[in-house]
Write an enzyme that holds these catalytic residues in place. Structure first.
Site, PDB file in Angstrom:
ATOM      1  N   HIS A 123       8.321   1.589  -0.475  1.00 54.74           N
ATOM      2  CA  HIS A 123       8.161   1.192  -1.879  1.00 54.74           C
ATOM      3  C   HIS A 123       9.159   1.850  -2.825  1.00 54.74           C
ATOM      4  O   HIS A 123       8.951   1.860  -4.027  1.00 54.74           O
ATOM      5  CB  HIS A 123       6.720   1.483  -2.340  1.00 54.74           C
ATOM      6  CG  HIS A 123       5.701   0.627  -1.646  1.00 54.74           C
ATOM      7  ND1 HIS A 123       4.358   0.926  -1.597  1.00 54.74           N
ATOM      8  CD2 HIS A 123       5.843  -0.538  -0.960  1.00 54.74           C
ATOM      9  CE1 HIS A 123       3.719  -0.014  -0.912  1.00 54.74           C
ATOM     10  NE2 HIS A 123       4.590  -0.894  -0.509  1.00 54.74           N
ATOM     11  N   GLU A 150     -12.371   9.448   2.463  1.00 56.95           N
ATOM     12  CA  GLU A 150     -13.237   8.305   2.192  1.00 56.95           C
ATOM     13  C   GLU A 150     -12.924   7.188   3.169  1.00 56.95           C
ATOM     14  O   GLU A 150     -11.797   7.074   3.642  1.00 56.95           O
ATOM     15  CB  GLU A 150     -12.965   7.780   0.783  1.00 56.95           C
ATOM     16  CG  GLU A 150     -12.872   8.892  -0.223  1.00 56.95           C
ATOM     17  CD  GLU A 150     -13.631   8.594  -1.483  1.00 56.95           C
ATOM     18  OE1 GLU A 150     -13.938   7.424  -1.708  1.00 56.95           O
ATOM     19  OE2 GLU A 150     -13.892   9.560  -2.210  1.00 56.95           O
ATOM     20  N   CYS A 200      21.431   1.326 -18.688  1.00 58.46           N
ATOM     21  CA  CYS A 200      22.598   1.437 -17.798  1.00 58.46           C
ATOM     22  C   CYS A 200      23.853   1.546 -18.671  1.00 58.46           C
ATOM     23  O   CYS A 200      23.831   1.170 -19.855  1.00 58.46           O
ATOM     24  CB  CYS A 200      22.636   0.171 -16.944  1.00 58.46           C
ATOM     25  SG  CYS A 200      24.039   0.072 -15.824  1.00 58.46           S
ATOM     26  N   ASN A 244      -8.590  10.518   6.076  1.00 56.70           N
ATOM     27  CA  ASN A 244      -8.895  10.103   4.703  1.00 56.70           C
ATOM     28  C   ASN A 244     -10.319  10.580   4.413  1.00 56.70           C
ATOM     29  O   ASN A 244     -11.220  10.306   5.211  1.00 56.70           O
ATOM     30  CB  ASN A 244      -8.804   8.564   4.584  1.00 56.70           C
ATOM     31  CG  ASN A 244      -8.797   8.080   3.147  1.00 56.70           C
ATOM     32  OD1 ASN A 244      -9.506   8.606   2.296  1.00 56.70           O
ATOM     33  ND2 ASN A 244      -8.001   7.056   2.879  1.00 56.70           N
ATOM     34  N   VAL A 273       6.423   7.237  -3.260  1.00 55.38           N
ATOM     35  CA  VAL A 273       7.724   7.182  -3.934  1.00 55.38           C
ATOM     36  C   VAL A 273       8.137   8.574  -4.385  1.00 55.38           C
ATOM     37  O   VAL A 273       9.079   8.736  -5.147  1.00 55.38           O
ATOM     38  CB  VAL A 273       7.638   6.214  -5.135  1.00 55.38           C
ATOM     39  CG1 VAL A 273       7.354   4.788  -4.658  1.00 55.38           C
ATOM     40  CG2 VAL A 273       6.570   6.653  -6.154  1.00 55.38           C
ATOM     41  N   TYR A 294       6.058   6.167 -16.181  1.00 55.27           N
ATOM     42  CA  TYR A 294       6.896   6.713 -15.107  1.00 55.27           C
ATOM     43  C   TYR A 294       7.415   8.107 -15.449  1.00 55.27           C
ATOM     44  O   TYR A 294       7.490   8.975 -14.577  1.00 55.27           O
ATOM     45  CB  TYR A 294       8.051   5.760 -14.750  1.00 55.27           C
ATOM     46  CG  TYR A 294       7.600   4.734 -13.741  1.00 55.27           C
ATOM     47  CD1 TYR A 294       7.400   5.086 -12.410  1.00 55.27           C
ATOM     48  CD2 TYR A 294       7.315   3.433 -14.120  1.00 55.27           C
ATOM     49  CE1 TYR A 294       6.937   4.171 -11.486  1.00 55.27           C
ATOM     50  CE2 TYR A 294       6.856   2.503 -13.203  1.00 55.27           C
ATOM     51  CZ  TYR A 294       6.665   2.885 -11.881  1.00 55.27           C
ATOM     52  OH  TYR A 294       6.188   1.985 -10.966  1.00 55.27           O
ATOM     53  N   THR A 313      -4.194   6.491   2.820  1.00 59.89           N
ATOM     54  CA  THR A 313      -3.933   5.188   2.188  1.00 59.89           C
ATOM     55  C   THR A 313      -5.219   4.379   2.113  1.00 59.89           C
ATOM     56  O   THR A 313      -6.031   4.410   3.040  1.00 59.89           O
ATOM     57  CB  THR A 313      -2.825   4.391   2.923  1.00 59.89           C
ATOM     58  OG1 THR A 313      -2.691   3.111   2.305  1.00 59.89           O
ATOM     59  CG2 THR A 313      -3.096   4.232   4.408  1.00 59.89           C
TER      60      THR A 313
HETATM   61  P1  NAD Z   1      -4.231   4.448  -3.115  1.00 60.68           P
HETATM   62  O1  NAD Z   1      -4.186   5.167  -4.408  1.00 60.68           O
HETATM   63  O2  NAD Z   1      -4.579   3.010  -3.113  1.00 60.68           O
HETATM   64  O3  NAD Z   1      -5.275   5.171  -2.145  1.00 60.68           O
HETATM   65  C1  NAD Z   1      -5.240   6.539  -1.946  1.00 60.68           C
HETATM   66  C2  NAD Z   1      -6.089   6.858  -0.743  1.00 60.68           C
HETATM   67  O4  NAD Z   1      -5.945   8.255  -0.479  1.00 60.68           O
HETATM   68  C3  NAD Z   1      -7.576   6.589  -0.914  1.00 60.68           C
HETATM   69  O5  NAD Z   1      -8.063   5.876   0.216  1.00 60.68           O
HETATM   70  C4  NAD Z   1      -8.203   7.987  -0.980  1.00 60.68           C
HETATM   71  O6  NAD Z   1      -9.496   8.047  -0.411  1.00 60.68           O
HETATM   72  C5  NAD Z   1      -7.212   8.786  -0.171  1.00 60.68           C
HETATM   73  N1  NAD Z   1      -7.187  10.205  -0.487  1.00 60.68           N
HETATM   74  C6  NAD Z   1      -7.475  10.828  -1.664  1.00 60.68           C
HETATM   75  N2  NAD Z   1      -7.319  12.156  -1.547  1.00 60.68           N
HETATM   76  C7  NAD Z   1      -6.931  12.389  -0.269  1.00 60.68           C
HETATM   77  C8  NAD Z   1      -6.594  13.568   0.458  1.00 60.68           C
HETATM   78  N3  NAD Z   1      -6.637  14.767  -0.121  1.00 60.68           N
HETATM   79  N4  NAD Z   1      -6.229  13.438   1.752  1.00 60.68           N
HETATM   80  C9  NAD Z   1      -6.176  12.210   2.345  1.00 60.68           C
HETATM   81  N5  NAD Z   1      -6.473  11.075   1.708  1.00 60.68           N
HETATM   82  C10 NAD Z   1      -6.832  11.147   0.403  1.00 60.68           C
HETATM   83  O7  NAD Z   1      -2.814   4.700  -2.418  1.00 60.68           O
HETATM   84  P2  NAD Z   1      -1.962   3.826  -1.388  1.00 60.68           P
HETATM   85  O8  NAD Z   1      -2.848   3.277  -0.328  1.00 60.68           O
HETATM   86  O9  NAD Z   1      -0.808   4.661  -1.026  1.00 60.68           O
HETATM   87  O10 NAD Z   1      -1.418   2.557  -2.191  1.00 60.68           O
HETATM   88  C11 NAD Z   1      -1.067   2.555  -3.532  1.00 60.68           C
HETATM   89  C12 NAD Z   1       0.405   2.447  -3.907  1.00 60.68           C
HETATM   90  O11 NAD Z   1       0.514   3.524  -4.769  1.00 60.68           O
HETATM   91  C13 NAD Z   1       1.475   2.689  -2.896  1.00 60.68           C
HETATM   92  O12 NAD Z   1       2.267   1.580  -2.850  1.00 60.68           O
HETATM   93  C14 NAD Z   1       2.327   3.843  -3.454  1.00 60.68           C
HETATM   94  O13 NAD Z   1       3.661   3.425  -3.652  1.00 60.68           O
HETATM   95  C15 NAD Z   1       1.781   4.123  -4.791  1.00 60.68           C
HETATM   96  N6  NAD Z   1       1.536   5.544  -5.150  1.00 60.68           N
HETATM   97  C16 NAD Z   1       2.371   6.519  -4.722  1.00 60.68           C
HETATM   98  C17 NAD Z   1       2.133   7.829  -5.074  1.00 60.68           C
HETATM   99  C18 NAD Z   1       3.080   8.890  -4.590  1.00 60.68           C
HETATM  100  O14 NAD Z   1       4.239   8.604  -4.309  1.00 60.68           O
HETATM  101  N7  NAD Z   1       2.594  10.127  -4.457  1.00 60.68           N
HETATM  102  C19 NAD Z   1       1.021   8.157  -5.856  1.00 60.68           C
HETATM  103  C20 NAD Z   1       0.185   7.124  -6.291  1.00 60.68           C
HETATM  104  C21 NAD Z   1       0.445   5.814  -5.910  1.00 60.68           C
END
Ligand code: NAD
Length: 239
Positions: A116, A208, A144, A206, A100, A68, A184
């Site tokens: 989240h 992909e 804490c 997205n 987050v 983290y 996502t």
């Molecule tokens: P994921 O990592 O599972 O999926 C990411 C998605 O983003 C993929 O489908 C990918 O193809 C797509 N992607 C990659 N580059 C992209 C771009 N430039 N533009 C648009 N899309 C793009 O993420 P998720 O579905 O959010 O779920 C995972 C969990 O991860 C969530 O609960 C979240 O809390 C956490 N997370 C958060 C962060 C953050 O806060 N930035 C980062 C990583 C993971």
């Protein structure tokens, strides 16, 4: 990017007034924050699913906090990108995010459901009291004032979402004229289930194919920073 033109044509045709934007890690990828899935999703050979869990924290809180602290450092340095900024130009959308990182708020969005949690908050593992914690901790794992461990105020895999968050998001999505689904993978539940509640036009951005691409009317295979601004422009034309 021919899909983006089709999506824009549909927006011009329908002139959506109420908009919900549902985002995941991909919306922040172009700010330099790694997604969990896809390339760059690993940290020291650990998968996120093996670190973001209550069991991992119980087993090795120092390892989980080191991960983290690495992510908090990246996010502290990151800036909102063109997608966050375009979303913030919409006059009154509800932004429902799985992220987050707080970048929607930093870009200027005001009405945000953080499903989240937030990486710059920590919570006492004993008293559940939360604190704002933006700066790096002096000691890892941090504690804490009561002496118990602090944990990130984040919903880990297998944990319950904040009270009321899914209800508010679901009601807004069901009532919206337009749902934008950006970056996502659509595999983290219950959040991913929100897309099925849409009754209006739905557009995914997205690069992909995701698990929810086929649930949307349009799947725009482009990055968030490329495709979100022209789509927001088209929504604004109808206002
Ligand atoms: P994921 O990592 O599972 O999926 C990411 C998605 O983003 C993929 O489908 C990918 O193809 C797509 N992607 C990659 N580059 C992209 C771009 N430039 N533009 C648009 N899309 C793009 O993420 P998720 O579905 O959010 O779920 C995972 C969990 O991860 C969530 O609960 C979240 O809390 C956490 N997370 C958060 C962060 C953050 O806060 N930035 C980062 C990583 C993971």
């Amino acid at each position: 990017m021919s899909e983006v033109h089709d999506a824009i044509a549909a927006i011009r045709n329908r002139r959506p007034q109420s908009v919900v934007v549902f985002t995941g890690a991909g919306v922040s990828a172009e700010s330099g924050i790694p997604t969990f899935r896809g390339s760059g999703g690993l940290w020291r050979n650990f998968r996120a699913e093996d670190l973001a869990t209550p069991a991992a924290f119980a087993r090795d809180p120092k390892l989980v906090w080191e991960w983290y602290e690495w992510r908090r450092g990246l996010i502290r340095e990151a800036q909102p990108n063109a997608a966050h900024r375009a979303i913030a130009r919409l006059p009154d959308p509800l932004v429902v995010t799985q992220n987050v990182d707080g970048l929607h708020e930093r870009a200027g969005s005001r009405d945000i459901v953080e499903l989240h949690g937030n990486i710059f908050r920590a919570r006492c593992a004993r008293e559940r009291k939360t604190i704002q914690a933006r700066e790096p901790f002096d000691e890892i794992p941090p504690r804490c004032t009561c002496g118990a461990l602090l944990r990130p105020d984040i919903v880990w895999f297998g944990e319950t979402l904040p009270a009321g968050a899914m209800e508010r998001a679901g009601a807004a999505i069901a009532a919206a004229d337009l749902l934008l689904v950006i970056g996502t993978s659509g595999v983290v539940y219950p959040a991913a289930g929100l897309v099925a509640l849409a009754r209006g036009l739905s557009i995914e951005i997205n690069p992909e194919a995701s698990s929810i691409s086929t649930a949307c009317h349009f799947a725009v295979t482009a990055t968030a920073a490329d495709a979100t601004p022209p789509i927001v422009d088209a929504i604004m034309e109808g206002r």
